[in-house]
Design a protein around this motif. Structure first.
Motif, PDB file in Angstrom:
ATOM      1  N   ASP A   1       7.031   9.551  23.620  1.00 12.00           N
ATOM      2  CA  ASP A   1       6.893   9.362  25.244  1.00 12.00           C
ATOM      3  C   ASP A   1       5.506  10.036  25.688  1.00 12.00           C
ATOM      4  OD1 ASP A   1       9.343   9.054  24.511  1.00 12.00           O
ATOM      5  OD2 ASP A   1      10.394  10.350  26.022  1.00 12.00           O
ATOM      6  N   ASP A   2       5.038  11.205  24.991  1.00 13.75           N
ATOM      7  CA  ASP A   2       3.941  11.838  25.529  1.00 13.75           C
ATOM      8  C   ASP A   2       2.515  11.316  25.135  1.00 13.75           C
ATOM      9  OD1 ASP A   2       5.429  13.287  27.325  1.00 13.75           O
ATOM     10  OD2 ASP A   2       5.620  14.802  25.867  1.00 13.75           O
ATOM     11  N   VAL A   3       2.657  10.152  24.093  1.00 13.75           N
ATOM     12  CA  VAL A   3       1.606   9.731  23.474  1.00 13.75           C
ATOM     13  C   VAL A   3       0.664   8.882  24.362  1.00 13.75           C
ATOM     14  CG1 VAL A   3       0.789   8.356  21.752  1.00 13.75           C
ATOM     15  CG2 VAL A   3       2.535   9.778  21.142  1.00 13.75           C
ATOM     16  N   SER A   4      -0.694   9.081  24.249  1.00 10.58           N
ATOM     17  CA  SER A   4      -1.529   8.181  25.235  1.00 10.58           C
ATOM     18  C   SER A   4      -2.155   7.105  24.329  1.00 10.58           C
ATOM     19  CB  SER A   4      -2.376   9.089  26.081  1.00 10.58           C
ATOM     20  OG  SER A   4      -3.671   9.328  25.503  1.00 10.58           O
ATOM     21  N   LYS A   5      -2.630   7.574  23.104  1.00  7.30           N
ATOM     22  CA  LYS A   5      -3.054   6.581  22.281  1.00  7.30           C
ATOM     23  C   LYS A   5      -3.029   7.040  20.815  1.00  7.30           C
ATOM     24  CE  LYS A   5      -7.759   6.477  21.602  1.00  7.30           C
ATOM     25  NZ  LYS A   5      -9.179   6.418  22.120  1.00  7.30           N
ATOM     26  N   ILE A   6      -3.154   6.238  19.950  1.00  9.26           N
ATOM     27  CA  ILE A   6      -2.958   6.234  18.524  1.00  9.26           C
ATOM     28  C   ILE A   6      -4.209   5.628  17.871  1.00  9.26           C
ATOM     29  CG2 ILE A   6      -1.747   6.052  16.137  1.00  9.26           C
ATOM     30  CD1 ILE A   6       0.843   6.378  17.732  1.00  9.26           C
ATOM     31  N   VAL A   7      -5.087   6.316  17.049  1.00  4.92           N
ATOM     32  CA  VAL A   7      -6.027   5.979  16.552  1.00  4.92           C
ATOM     33  C   VAL A   7      -5.560   5.702  14.995  1.00  4.92           C
ATOM     34  CG1 VAL A   7      -8.411   6.133  15.686  1.00  4.92           C
ATOM     35  CG2 VAL A   7      -7.962   6.704  18.011  1.00  4.92           C
ATOM     36  N   ILE A   8      -5.776   4.400  14.504  1.00  5.26           N
ATOM     37  CA  ILE A   8      -5.681   4.016  13.038  1.00  5.26           C
ATOM     38  C   ILE A   8      -6.926   4.090  12.535  1.00  5.26           C
ATOM     39  CG2 ILE A   8      -4.640   2.568  11.253  1.00  5.26           C
ATOM     40  CD1 ILE A   8      -2.577   1.660  13.400  1.00  5.26           C
ATOM     41  N   THR A   9      -7.258   4.666  11.181  1.00  6.14           N
ATOM     42  CA  THR A   9      -8.459   4.643  10.757  1.00  6.14           C
ATOM     43  C   THR A   9      -8.578   3.607   9.562  1.00  6.14           C
ATOM     44  OG1 THR A   9      -7.984   6.422   9.180  1.00  6.14           O
ATOM     45  CG2 THR A   9      -9.057   7.086  11.042  1.00  6.14           C
ATOM     46  N   ALA A  10      -9.749   2.845   9.536  1.00  8.10           N
ATOM     47  CA  ALA A  10      -9.909   1.982   8.451  1.00  8.10           C
ATOM     48  C   ALA A  10     -11.092   2.354   7.501  1.00  8.10           C
ATOM     49  CB  ALA A  10     -10.351   0.599   9.146  1.00  8.10           C
ATOM     50  N   SER A  11     -11.132   2.265   6.276  1.00  7.01           N
ATOM     51  CA  SER A  11     -12.507   2.745   5.573  1.00  7.01           C
ATOM     52  C   SER A  11     -13.247   1.491   5.699  1.00  7.01           C
ATOM     53  CB  SER A  11     -11.845   2.790   4.010  1.00  7.01           C
ATOM     54  OG  SER A  11     -11.556   1.529   3.566  1.00  7.01           O
ATOM     55  N   GLY A  12     -13.080   0.625   5.987  1.00 11.70           N
ATOM     56  CA  GLY A  12     -13.893  -0.761   6.023  1.00 11.70           C
ATOM     57  C   GLY A  12     -14.220  -1.342   4.848  1.00 11.70           C
TER      58      GLY A  12
ATOM     59  N   GLU B   1      -7.948   3.666  -5.129  1.00 15.87           N
ATOM     60  CA  GLU B   1      -7.550   2.813  -6.392  1.00 15.87           C
ATOM     61  C   GLU B   1      -6.125   2.249  -6.076  1.00 15.87           C
ATOM     62  OE1 GLU B   1      -7.555   4.261 -10.266  1.00 15.87           O
ATOM     63  OE2 GLU B   1      -9.644   5.291  -9.921  1.00 15.87           O
ATOM     64  N   MET B   2      -6.090   0.818  -6.056  1.00 16.80           N
ATOM     65  CA  MET B   2      -4.731   0.262  -5.494  1.00 16.80           C
ATOM     66  C   MET B   2      -4.568  -1.041  -6.273  1.00 16.80           C
ATOM     67  SD  MET B   2      -5.551   0.697  -1.514  1.00 16.80           S
ATOM     68  CE  MET B   2      -7.005  -0.296  -1.416  1.00 16.80           C
ATOM     69  N   GLY B   3      -3.299  -1.528  -6.003  1.00 15.74           N
ATOM     70  CA  GLY B   3      -3.273  -3.070  -6.467  1.00 15.74           C
ATOM     71  C   GLY B   3      -4.236  -3.943  -5.985  1.00 15.74           C
ATOM     72  N   ALA B   4      -4.112  -5.122  -6.866  1.00 10.13           N
ATOM     73  CA  ALA B   4      -5.081  -6.067  -6.563  1.00 10.13           C
ATOM     74  C   ALA B   4      -5.076  -6.884  -4.899  1.00 10.13           C
ATOM     75  CB  ALA B   4      -4.758  -7.476  -7.531  1.00 10.13           C
ATOM     76  N   LYS B   5      -3.781  -7.100  -4.858  1.00  9.85           N
ATOM     77  CA  LYS B   5      -3.767  -7.648  -3.430  1.00  9.85           C
ATOM     78  C   LYS B   5      -4.112  -6.659  -2.185  1.00  9.85           C
ATOM     79  CE  LYS B   5      -1.230  -9.546   0.102  1.00  9.85           C
ATOM     80  NZ  LYS B   5      -0.782  -8.813   1.433  1.00  9.85           N
ATOM     81  N   ILE B   6      -3.594  -5.621  -2.330  1.00 13.69           N
ATOM     82  CA  ILE B   6      -4.055  -4.667  -1.048  1.00 13.69           C
ATOM     83  C   ILE B   6      -5.522  -4.440  -1.156  1.00 13.69           C
ATOM     84  CG2 ILE B   6      -3.208  -2.334  -2.418  1.00 13.69           C
ATOM     85  CD1 ILE B   6      -2.651  -1.150   0.516  1.00 13.69           C
ATOM     86  N   SER B   7      -5.969  -4.388  -2.443  1.00 13.77           N
ATOM     87  CA  SER B   7      -7.371  -4.248  -2.588  1.00 13.77           C
ATOM     88  C   SER B   7      -8.561  -5.491  -1.858  1.00 13.77           C
ATOM     89  CB  SER B   7      -7.878  -3.907  -4.027  1.00 13.77           C
ATOM     90  OG  SER B   7      -7.378  -2.987  -4.640  1.00 13.77           O
ATOM     91  N   ILE B   8      -7.928  -6.559  -2.257  1.00 11.15           N
ATOM     92  CA  ILE B   8      -8.500  -7.640  -1.522  1.00 11.15           C
ATOM     93  C   ILE B   8      -8.259  -7.473   0.185  1.00 11.15           C
ATOM     94  CG2 ILE B   8      -8.523 -10.404  -1.061  1.00 11.15           C
ATOM     95  CD1 ILE B   8      -9.718  -8.918  -3.956  1.00 11.15           C
ATOM     96  N   ASP B   9      -7.194  -7.178   0.482  1.00 13.15           N
ATOM     97  CA  ASP B   9      -6.754  -7.124   1.833  1.00 13.15           C
ATOM     98  C   ASP B   9      -7.616  -6.060   2.524  1.00 13.15           C
ATOM     99  OD1 ASP B   9      -4.721  -9.091   1.999  1.00 13.15           O
ATOM    100  OD2 ASP B   9      -3.022  -7.474   1.887  1.00 13.15           O
ATOM    101  N   SER B  10      -8.024  -4.899   1.732  1.00  4.24           N
ATOM    102  CA  SER B  10      -8.860  -3.829   2.354  1.00  4.24           C
ATOM    103  C   SER B  10     -10.336  -4.519   2.472  1.00  4.24           C
ATOM    104  CB  SER B  10      -8.972  -2.690   1.471  1.00  4.24           C
ATOM    105  OG  SER B  10      -7.343  -2.116   1.495  1.00  4.24           O
ATOM    106  N   ALA B  11     -10.753  -5.373   1.417  1.00  6.91           N
ATOM    107  CA  ALA B  11     -12.259  -5.541   1.646  1.00  6.91           C
ATOM    108  C   ALA B  11     -12.087  -6.704   2.688  1.00  6.91           C
ATOM    109  CB  ALA B  11     -12.473  -6.224   0.306  1.00  6.91           C
ATOM    110  N   SER B  12     -11.324  -7.493   3.014  1.00  9.49           N
ATOM    111  CA  SER B  12     -11.111  -8.453   4.272  1.00  9.49           C
ATOM    112  C   SER B  12     -10.873  -7.739   5.629  1.00  9.49           C
ATOM    113  CB  SER B  12     -10.118  -9.485   3.862  1.00  9.49           C
ATOM    114  OG  SER B  12      -8.915  -9.170   3.964  1.00  9.49           O
TER     115      SER B  12
ATOM    116  N   VAL C   1     -13.214   2.422  12.261  1.00  9.10           N
ATOM    117  CA  VAL C   1     -13.698   2.343  10.959  1.00  9.10           C
ATOM    118  C   VAL C   1     -14.076   3.707  10.741  1.00  9.10           C
ATOM    119  CG1 VAL C   1     -15.421   1.697   9.353  1.00  9.10           C
ATOM    120  CG2 VAL C   1     -14.379   0.120  10.856  1.00  9.10           C
ATOM    121  N   HIS C   2     -13.495   4.367   9.718  1.00  7.55           N
ATOM    122  CA  HIS C   2     -14.221   5.754   9.196  1.00  7.55           C
ATOM    123  C   HIS C   2     -14.217   5.820   7.829  1.00  7.55           C
ATOM    124  CE1 HIS C   2     -13.521  10.052   8.185  1.00  7.55           C
ATOM    125  NE2 HIS C   2     -12.309   9.912   8.176  1.00  7.55           N
ATOM    126  N   PRO C   3     -15.652   5.458   7.147  1.00 11.52           N
ATOM    127  CA  PRO C   3     -15.885   5.089   5.781  1.00 11.52           C
ATOM    128  C   PRO C   3     -15.347   6.265   4.786  1.00 11.52           C
ATOM    129  CG  PRO C   3     -17.711   4.858   7.193  1.00 11.52           C
ATOM    130  CD  PRO C   3     -16.827   5.426   8.181  1.00 11.52           C
TER     131      PRO C   3
END
Ligand code: NAD
Ligand code: MG
Length: 387
Positions: free
Chosen positions: A166-177, A203-214, A240-242
């Motif tokens: 209720d009291d939240v005004s914004k949420i920042v989700i960070t992305a490594s890029g 270090e992650m599985g193949a699918k999420i690694s490609i998803d992170s790159a895109s 983006v927060h590298p």
């Protein structure tokens, strides 16, 4: 003692969960696992954790384990879905970790949602495709969902005990890029599989690694957050927060911003989630060296905004749109990994498939699978037309 079932135990998240359990043997007990095809790793886990239950649908995995453990009368080797469902519902199960990769994780996540236990959720694709089915089911059965995706776990921690927004005004989700942050999409036609799979921080599985790159991973995470925290997409900003030290930030309406920080190590959010509603666990984490820390932030690259606009559209329109987006992406990623398309074409497969498959306003358990299947057929046609 908390008893845990780990779905997708032989993967990267599986490894992190097992490491946290090993360091907290007085509080956590691994009761069962599911896996697909990594038989040597499954055998290792069975021996190391003196496992009582193992489930795999694969004929080969099942046969191999039956043979290898024919003298282990303590081990139940399960293959039927009904046996898995029974196991998840056993009285002594406390926590179910949903860590299968992709849409393949949906079926067992739905089973888990009906148990009334605590789900530790890594499998974001099931929420993107079927959030409108899973969350009402979890609510109906009083199943608690605790996110272990690092950004969502960070938000969960920043929201405090009551989880009120209720009291939240914004949420920042960070992305490594990811590995291609400073490259334009038009420069990605020649990148190799190895380059795309080499994430700078995680270090992650193949699918999420490609998803992170895109950056599609961040689109999936935006949709996941929209569902898990039941907030309009307008509350979420992607930055983006590298360095991947700040995992997300919650800003309250009085001006305070609370963030959660750690070095990039999935065992940190997992350790938090495994201790939820209880005192914190021990972890041999690597400490942040604050005196030499330099944190930077930047906007999403201009040419990736289009894919985020689709994710925001999905947050607002729901229905079948998340299923289509997810299935188109899974085919695009697989096609890139099979070397049928170049990296830059991942976006084209998603855009063209999303434009082709007609959207429906509401979904249910049966239509999810139909729409997923139909989308995969369309996405494969797009792949064929450009490869
Ligand atoms: P992974 O590829 O390393 O492991 C996947 C696991 O799923 C394996 O145990 C595999 O056997 C199992 N699996 C795959 N297909 C299956 C099927 N058809 N039936 C049963 N089991 C099957 O993947 P991962 O990197 O551990 O990611 C798992 C999930 O967690 C994904 O949804 C991912 O987006 C999410 N996630 C991962 C990370 C990370 O750091 N790896 C971080 C955040 C979220
Ligand atoms: Mg994440």
């Amino acid at each position: 003692m908390k008893n845990i079932i780990l779905l997708g135990a032989t993967g990267s998240i599986g490894d992190s969960v097992l490491s946290v359990i090993k360091q907290n043997k007085n509080k956590l007990n691994l009761l069962g696992i599911s896996f697909n095809s990594n038989i040597p790793k499954a055998k290792y886990i069975i021996n190391e954790f003196r496992l009582k239950n193992v489930y795999s649908e694969s004929d080969e995995s099942h046969k191999s384990l039956k043979h290898a453990f024919k003298n282990n009368y303590e081990l139940n080797i399960l293959k039927d879905k009904s046996e898995l469902e029974e196991l998840l519902n056993e009285d002594d199960v406390d926590i179910i970790v949903s860590a299968i990769s992709g849409f393949a994780g949906l079926e067992s996540t739905i089973m888990a949602a009906k148990t009334g236990k605590t789900i530790l959720l890594a499998n974001k694709e099931s929420i993107v495709a079927a959030g409108d089915v899973i969350l009402p089911l979890a609510k109906k059965h009083s199943t608690e969902i605790v996110p272990i995706d690092s950004e969502h776990n960070a938000i969960f921690q920043c929201l405090g005990f009551d989880k009120k927004t209720d009291d939240v005004s914004k949420i920042v989700i960070t992305a490594s890029g990811g590995p291609f942050l400073n490259k334009k999409i038009s420069q990605l036609s020649k990148v190799t599989k190895k380059e795309a799979l080499s994430h700078p921080n995680w270090e992650m599985g193949a699918k999420i690694s490609i998803d992170s790159a895109s950056l599609v991973n961040k689109c999936l995470e935006l949709i996941e957050a929209r569902y898990l925290f039941d907030l309009d997409e307008k509350f979420f900003e992607i930055v983006v927060h590298p360095q991947s030290i700040i995992h997300s930030i919650v800003t309250y309406k009085d001006g305070s911003s609370i963030c959660q920080m750690s070095n990039p190590d999935m065992r940190v959010p997992i350790a938090h989630a495994l201790s939820v509603n209880d005192s914190r666990l021990n972890l041999d984490f690597s400490k942040i060296d604050f005196s030499s820390l330099s944190l930077t932030f930047q906007k999403i690259p201009e040419d990736r905004v289009q894919i985020f606009n689709i994710a925001r559209y999905i947050c607002n329109n729901r229905g079948s749109s998340g299923i289509i987006f997810n299935a188109a992406n899974e085919i695009a990623v697989q096609s890139f990994l099979n070397e049928q398309i170049t990296f830059d074409k991942i976006y084209e497969v998603i855009y063209r498939t999303f434009d082709t498959v007609s959207l429906s306003k509401s979904i249910d358990l049966e239509t999810i699978y139909e729409i997923d299947n139909q989308t995969r057929i369309e996405a494969k046609k797009v792949v064929k037309s450009i490869s």
